[in-house]
Motif scaffolding. Sequence first.
Motif, PDB file in Angstrom:
ATOM      1  N   SER A  98     -17.621  17.026   5.956  1.00  0.00           N
ATOM      2  CA  SER A  98     -16.268  18.123   5.276  1.00  0.00           C
ATOM      3  C   SER A  98     -15.812  18.248   3.805  1.00  0.00           C
ATOM      4  O   SER A  98     -15.588  17.429   3.571  1.00  0.00           O
ATOM      5  CB  SER A  98     -15.748  19.398   6.563  1.00  0.00           C
ATOM      6  N   THR A  99     -16.214  19.900   3.306  1.00  0.00           N
ATOM      7  CA  THR A  99     -15.566  19.643   2.314  1.00  0.00           C
ATOM      8  C   THR A  99     -14.209  20.477   1.916  1.00  0.00           C
ATOM      9  O   THR A  99     -13.559  20.858   1.001  1.00  0.00           O
ATOM     10  CB  THR A  99     -16.474  20.176   1.177  1.00  0.00           C
ATOM     11  N   ARG A 100     -14.187  20.840   3.338  1.00  0.00           N
ATOM     12  CA  ARG A 100     -12.607  21.352   3.517  1.00  0.00           C
ATOM     13  C   ARG A 100     -11.778  21.021   4.487  1.00  0.00           C
ATOM     14  O   ARG A 100     -12.804  20.175   5.182  1.00  0.00           O
ATOM     15  CB  ARG A 100     -13.238  23.095   3.867  1.00  0.00           C
ATOM     16  N   PRO A 101     -11.004  21.110   4.140  1.00  0.00           N
ATOM     17  CA  PRO A 101      -9.703  20.114   5.111  1.00  0.00           C
ATOM     18  C   PRO A 101      -9.736  20.510   6.804  1.00  0.00           C
ATOM     19  O   PRO A 101     -10.074  21.885   7.166  1.00  0.00           O
ATOM     20  CB  PRO A 101      -8.036  20.398   4.893  1.00  0.00           C
ATOM     21  N   ASP A 102      -9.801  19.700   7.494  1.00  0.00           N
ATOM     22  CA  ASP A 102     -10.072  20.141   8.733  1.00  0.00           C
ATOM     23  C   ASP A 102      -9.134  19.889   9.842  1.00  0.00           C
ATOM     24  O   ASP A 102      -9.634  18.432  10.117  1.00  0.00           O
ATOM     25  CB  ASP A 102     -12.163  19.590   9.346  1.00  0.00           C
ATOM     26  N   GLU A 113      -9.079  12.410   4.922  1.00  0.00           N
ATOM     27  CA  GLU A 113      -8.992  13.116   3.210  1.00  0.00           C
ATOM     28  C   GLU A 113      -9.738  11.666   2.644  1.00  0.00           C
ATOM     29  O   GLU A 113      -8.846  10.930   2.865  1.00  0.00           O
ATOM     30  CB  GLU A 113      -8.293  13.687   2.649  1.00  0.00           C
ATOM     31  N   GLU A 170     -15.515  14.058  -5.840  1.00  0.00           N
ATOM     32  CA  GLU A 170     -14.815  15.399  -4.865  1.00  0.00           C
ATOM     33  C   GLU A 170     -14.288  14.182  -4.173  1.00  0.00           C
ATOM     34  O   GLU A 170     -14.190  14.268  -3.095  1.00  0.00           O
ATOM     35  CB  GLU A 170     -16.035  16.471  -4.944  1.00  0.00           C
ATOM     36  N   TRP A 175     -13.566  15.776   3.354  1.00  0.00           N
ATOM     37  CA  TRP A 175     -12.591  15.287   4.884  1.00  0.00           C
ATOM     38  C   TRP A 175     -13.631  14.479   5.838  1.00  0.00           C
ATOM     39  O   TRP A 175     -14.766  15.451   6.204  1.00  0.00           O
ATOM     40  CB  TRP A 175     -12.202  16.790   5.510  1.00  0.00           C
TER      41      TRP A 175
END
Lengths: 611, 361
Positions: free
Chosen positions: B289-293, B298, B336, B339
């Motif tokens: 995922s490119t967003r924290p989850d 990370e 980049e 996550w």
Amino acid sequence: MTNAAITPSPLLPRLLATSRRFFRWVASPHVVLSLIMLAVMFYMVIIPLYRMLMTTITFQENDLRYVRDAVAGEFTAFHWLRMLTSQISKIMTYEPLLHSLTISLGATLLSFTIGGAMAWMVVRTDMPGRKIINVLAVVPYIMPSWTIAMAWKVLFNNGTTGGVPGVLMFVTGQAPPDWLSFGPLPIIVSSALHYYTFFFLFVSAALMSIDSSLEEAGELAGASRWRILRKITFPLVIPALLSGFIMTFSKTMGTFGGPNVLGVPVRYYTLSTMIRSNTTISAYGDAFVLAILLILFSMLTIFLNQKIVGTRKSFETIGGRGFMAQKTKLRNWRGFLTTVIVIFQVLIAVLPLVLLVWSTLMLRTGDYSLSNLSLAHWIGKSDVSINSGEPGVLRNPAIYRGAWNSIKLSLYTAFFTAFLGVILGYAIVKGRGTRLAKIVEQLAFIPYVIPGIAFGAVYISMFTKPVGPIPPLYGTFALLVVVSVAKHIPYSSRTGVSAMLQVGRELEEAAAVAGANAWQRFWRIIFPLTSTGFVSGFLLTFITTMRELSLIILLVTPTTAVLASMTMRYIENGNEQQANAVIILLITLVLIGNFIISRFRGGSLKKGLGM
Amino acid sequence: MATTITVKDLTKRFGDVIAVNRVNLTVEPGSFLTLLGPSGCGKTTLLRCIAGLEDPDEGEIYIGDKLVFSHAKGISIQPGHRDLGLVFQNYALWPHMTVFKNITFALEIQKLPKSELEKRVKEALAEVQMSGYEDRYPREMSGGQQQRIALARMLAYRPKVFLMDEPLSNLDARLRMDMRAELKHLHHVAGATTVYVTHDQVEALTMSSKIAVMKDGLLQQLDTPDRVYHYPANLFVADFIGNPKVNLLDGDANGNNSVTVGDFKVEIATYGMSGKAVVAVRPEDIAISTRPDPGAVEFIAYSVLPSGADSTIVAHRGDIEVTVRVMGISKIRLDEKIWLKFDQQALNLYDKESGNLVVAK
């Protein structure tokens, strides 16, 4: 190692299992064949060598003349002391030894110079006519090794020891000096002109296999041509050079024809001719001492070869298929060099034959003018004034018998040799890695280190008495076949092994899985696939046996004489023209055989001449 | 008609090298067993022992009820009497025989009548789709065609056991794919018990009913392709199977259903194990995922390798490197932040010291 899981089984089943395993091992085809081959080689090589050694350390019937209280068969150091330390040792042993070494070394160096230089020019320069040179280079080697010696005599005989005066004497009216007519120089030159083929083939093969990038790398590093030749090319072909050296050296050590034709008349004896002269007076003990010395020297050279070459083998056939990008440019010399080489080759290939033929056409000996030409020596009836009454060669039943014997001997030898080759190849290749196969392979190598004449001597000692169920073979034709086959074992096992290596082991395994037994596998799979090896081995042996002399000279009798030995007999009796006619016949047979070979193998005799 | 193959305590040495080391295995009737491993692991030797081309130094082999090899009893039946067929890596067609002769060789030895020979050749060639090639010589055919003839040769005498020694390794990639499908189909039709040797894990996974993974002569795992892939018995098998390779993360197990890897924790059943451990996670069992989850760690995208159907992403976090496989062409850029979340169901835990899979006691 933990063997806890294997519970000790009772003795009887264990014995049963062991014996089953043993019998299965013994019954596997390569083991059976290996054992048979061991027996054959034991009989053909080991026992004869042993008998020979025993002869030198026991009294012979013949010795009773010299040693009063000798008892035949008793142990004695007599022969060794006599040959190595007594007053006659100088004449009997040391001088012949020195002569042999002189001739071998001289002939080797000379043939190295000729063969090596020619190989370099053919492979590494832009010289035209390379194909012709390649073909012509093999011609002298096809002919019997003493051909050039006999032609030499026709050209240079000065009459000091009798015989037909030479062409030179006829033309100039003066006798050539002795050093040119007989002795070391003529023997060395005539042998070198025969054996230079070895060097030529060895060196050109080595040069061709060098990866040219190795040399190019040197060039990029800024080295000069000469420096590259010295520092890169030469070290790379050293193994090949050494092998050529050793082979030529040991071949010439044991050679008989040349020294017999050009040395014996002036009492210039070598080991080989001295062995012969001892056996003719039945002094076997003495002859065998010399033969053993000869074998030891031959073994020494081969040992040195393996010592020196062995460590260098690591870079032996460098890089595989080297592609020659660059060749030395000869510029204006190109045509000239080719012409010189071709003329030289034609001279040594053709001139001897011309001389020999010419000499057989002379009616009155020593008169080489055209008016004296006649076919008397070929088709003339028996006339007491010519050749002590022997009829012309083509009318002489003894010659026909000799020719027939030559052909028969070659056929038998070639057949048995090729057959043994297939079997040895199978036994050695299938048993690869086992001790048994190693022993077989090493035993098969032994005849290689025994020079021809010594090998013949070995066989005298063996077959004058019966061995087990085998009757004494001395004086029989069979003995000639046996000795020829035995001497060829190293070569046949090599061809057999390489033929067998061509056949992937899966091919036989696939047949085994399909349910074929050993017999079916051999005849339906192995043999058809190695038959080309069989045929070429057969043809090659046929030719080499035809012109073999050193090996059989001690073993022939008047009834088993072959053409090769007849040339010697005629020369020794002073019938040189007769001898020359016989060798022409022999060469004709050899050339015919050779023609057949080249038809069968696409003209490449080189392959088989590898050794 | 299908038959079982049983190998008991089999050992084969070549000098000091132990090629096959006390191997035990059973091949179920009609099943397809693959011997898989790197070169030199003993798989081919084991096959050759079964075929009777090598005599083992210890142990026993049964084909059906028939004892074909026993060291202790000193028995070793000839290959030709074991009722098996063997396809070699380089086909081993006899170069001096036509296709017809190659196929009938075994049948002639069995002294079958001529009409039967012709019938069998016809059938066998039809099965490998090579009808009409009877009069060709091996050298007149391509590698793939020769391989088919080698198969036909085996099929024609109808052995109860098929043995195949890397039969596809000399073919090009495209042809290998086609032949895999055909081999699998042939096995299905003939129903013969099959032992197949390969170093190609894809071949093993696609074709077998069971895979025996070998290393240094030792049997590492004997299981279904599914279980070999998802539950490798040890680190060697885990590492050997799978492309891209499995991620092996060194960490400390605390006995409390989590393993500390570097500066993060991985939730995993530890079955009470504690100490040095290795967490194995397949690249496709990681969600990206490119967003924290919540529950995701990370990483930095170090390299992105799209290959059409899927993409491989190599991610770094400090010294830890993880390979991730996602479907389609990935849009993630280099360097980049990403996550990663491990699929807990798909994780395996290994004891670092023994290398063995940690399982419920």
